[in-house]
Design an enzyme around this catalytic site. Structure first.
Site, PDB file in Angstrom:
ATOM      1  N   ASP A 178     -11.474  -9.146 -19.066  1.00  0.00           N
ATOM      2  CA  ASP A 178     -11.498 -10.553 -19.469  1.00  0.00           C
ATOM      3  C   ASP A 178     -10.239 -10.893 -20.270  1.00  0.00           C
ATOM      4  OD1 ASP A 178     -13.923 -10.723 -18.269  1.00  0.00           O
ATOM      5  OD2 ASP A 178     -15.108 -10.791 -20.106  1.00  0.00           O
ATOM      6  N   HIS A 229       0.827  -1.206   0.000  1.00  0.00           N
ATOM      7  CA  HIS A 229       0.000   0.000   0.000  1.00  0.00           C
ATOM      8  C   HIS A 229       0.863   1.258   0.000  1.00  0.00           C
ATOM      9  CE1 HIS A 229      -3.578   2.314   0.362  1.00  0.00           C
ATOM     10  NE2 HIS A 229      -4.311   1.383   0.930  1.00  0.00           N
TER      11      HIS A 229
END
Length: 463
Positions: free
Chosen positions: A396, A168
């Site tokens: 996808d 992070h």
């Protein structure tokens, strides 16, 4: 390199380092004041679930996912080369930096390929109440200085999961999504990313101020505590997923408007108030203690008198809006009053003055950081992933469609404090009651879960 390996019917290859496809600079990169927050020096782990397209049920042996993915990752790292470096803390000022040395033996992104002898349907595509399985589908390095890690697991059905771990300190959720989108774009044949990354962490470096904000807004002597988190023996904390149906959210918002016709609330605000109160009840926080709700407010929209964050920036760019109440007040005051407090805090956190003062205060108090390793249950941190772009059709891989995204249980913030609002998955899309709904991921002690579940179910019967 030593890595923890799990035993979930997984067969793993050796970990390899994926390097940028072209030559990258040798340099040391500084991070922003926000990046250097102690609570961000942890990996945020997500599992992206892909199944074979409904029109192609075979395993599609001609598609070598790992080869395609590694090649695209290598191309993406040419643009995002800091992810191939190592995070280090400098002795002089204790601040984090990214060392990028293409000639170093450990330069690159750890990548692990795994196969399993089950199908995605047998684990319900990770669409489960208890998300414990997901933690086995991400790479767990003993060396925590790698900014980025990937694990691809192939299933018998031809589907696969991509486990991603991102420090992070190097990027926020929006930046992680931007990078993941880049990998998919390059895998599909794009020559370069549609969004070129921008480092420019100096934009969010603060200055020393004589009147800094306090780093922790609560009085430590009056912090509320949960009996489930103060036992001498270890507390069994698990991450759960609750489906909050669109009809339940509609009922909640209608009830809030009945209490006060002048209030206009978002889904996030109404659920934030309700979940804060529900967690306090489930954790049995003491009534005379203080509790705090923290909601994360994005800075990427333009603010008056504040330089806009450039497109392509992938560093941390969120502010914390904090609301504090006595537990007794949280339990007893009308819910719409709590929503009003949330709206006010968000509005304040979205101003240029608040942003500048917060960054300056973090810089001034840098060495006086708050230890978030242990939690009393008093703090609830809410973050929204619905709009990060992790579930779009453009993600996808050819005949492989993304159907779910789950956060893997990790040590981001204090384990029990953070809750995530995520988009409903592809299976929920065909359930009428889930239209407009969300998946709520929250961590709780086992003993608190039944009461929290009861609170969520009570949304069905409002009005």
């Amino acid at each position: 390199m030593a890595y923890e390996k799990v035993t979930l019917n997984l067969k793993m290859k050796d970990v390899e380092l994926v390097k940028p496809s072209k030559s990258t600079p040798s340099c040391i990169l500084s991070l922003s004041t926000l990046d250097n927050r102690g609570i961000y020096n942890n990996h945020c782990e997500t599992v992206h679930v892909y199944r074979s397209s409904t029109t192609h049920h075979d395993s599609d042996s001609s598609f070598n996912l790992c080869h395609v993915f590694k090649e695209a990752l290598s191309k993406a790292l040419f643009y995002y080369y800091p992810f191939a470096g190592r995070l280090v803390k400098h002795a002089d000022d204790e601040k984090l930096r990214v060392h990028c040395n293409p000639n170093a033996e450990n330069y690159g992104v750890p990548f692990l390929e795994a196969t399993t002898n089950c199908t995605l349907s047998s684990i319900n595509y990770l669409d489960n109440t208890d998300t414990i399985i997901s933690k086995h589908l991400v790479l767990k390095p003993q060396d925590k200085s790698y900014p980025l890690l990937f694990m691809v697991t192939k299933f018998l059905c031809g589907g696969f999961t991509i486990g991603m771990g991102v420090l992070h300190a190097v990027c926020d959720g929006f930046g992680a999504s931007q990078f993941f989108n880049t990998i998919v774009e390059l895998a599909k044949g794009r020559i370069e990313p549609s969004v070129i990354p921008v480092w420019e962490r100096e934009r969010l470096v603060g200055s020393i101020t004589k009147q800094p904000f306090p780093l922790f807004h609560m009085n430590k002597e009056s912090i509320a505590f949960s009996p489930f988190l103060n036992q001498t023996n270890s507390t069994n904390i698990k991450q759960y997923c609750f489906k909050v149906e669109g009809e339940m959210i509609t009922k909640l918002k209608l009830n809030l408007m009945k209490e006060n016709e002048n209030i206009r609330v978002t889904t996030f605000e109404s659920l934030a108030a309700y979940i804060w109160r529900s967690r306090a009840r489930a954790l049995k926080l003491n009534n005379n203690g203080d509790t705090m709700l923290t909601v994360l407010v994005g800075m990427r929209r333009s603010m008056k008198d504040y330089d806009p964050i450039p497109k392509g920036f992938y560093g941390n760019s969120v502010m914390e809006a904090n609301i504090m109440l006595k537990v007794s007040d949280l339990n007893e005051m009308p819910l719409f009053e709590i929503v009003k407090l949330i709206k006010e805090a968000k509005n304040v956190a979205s101003t240029a003055d608040y942003v500048k003062n917060t960054i300056d205060s973090l810089e001034t108090n840098f060495k006086d950081r708050v230890n978030m390793d242990k939690s009393t249950g008093a703090v609830t941190v809410l973050t929204e992933w619905k709009h990060l772009g992790f579930m779009g059709e453009n993600l996808d891989f050819g005949r492989k469609e993304i159907v779910n995204l789950v956060p893997a249980p990790c040590n981001l913030f204090a384990n029990v404090d953070i809750s995530v609002f995520s988009s409903s998955n592809k299976f929920d899309d065909v359930v009428p009651s889930m239209k407009g709904g969300i998946n709520l991921f929250t961590s709780l002690p086992d003993a608190a879960m039944p009461k929290f579940k009861e609170e969520i179910e009570a949304l069905r019967y409002l009005g």
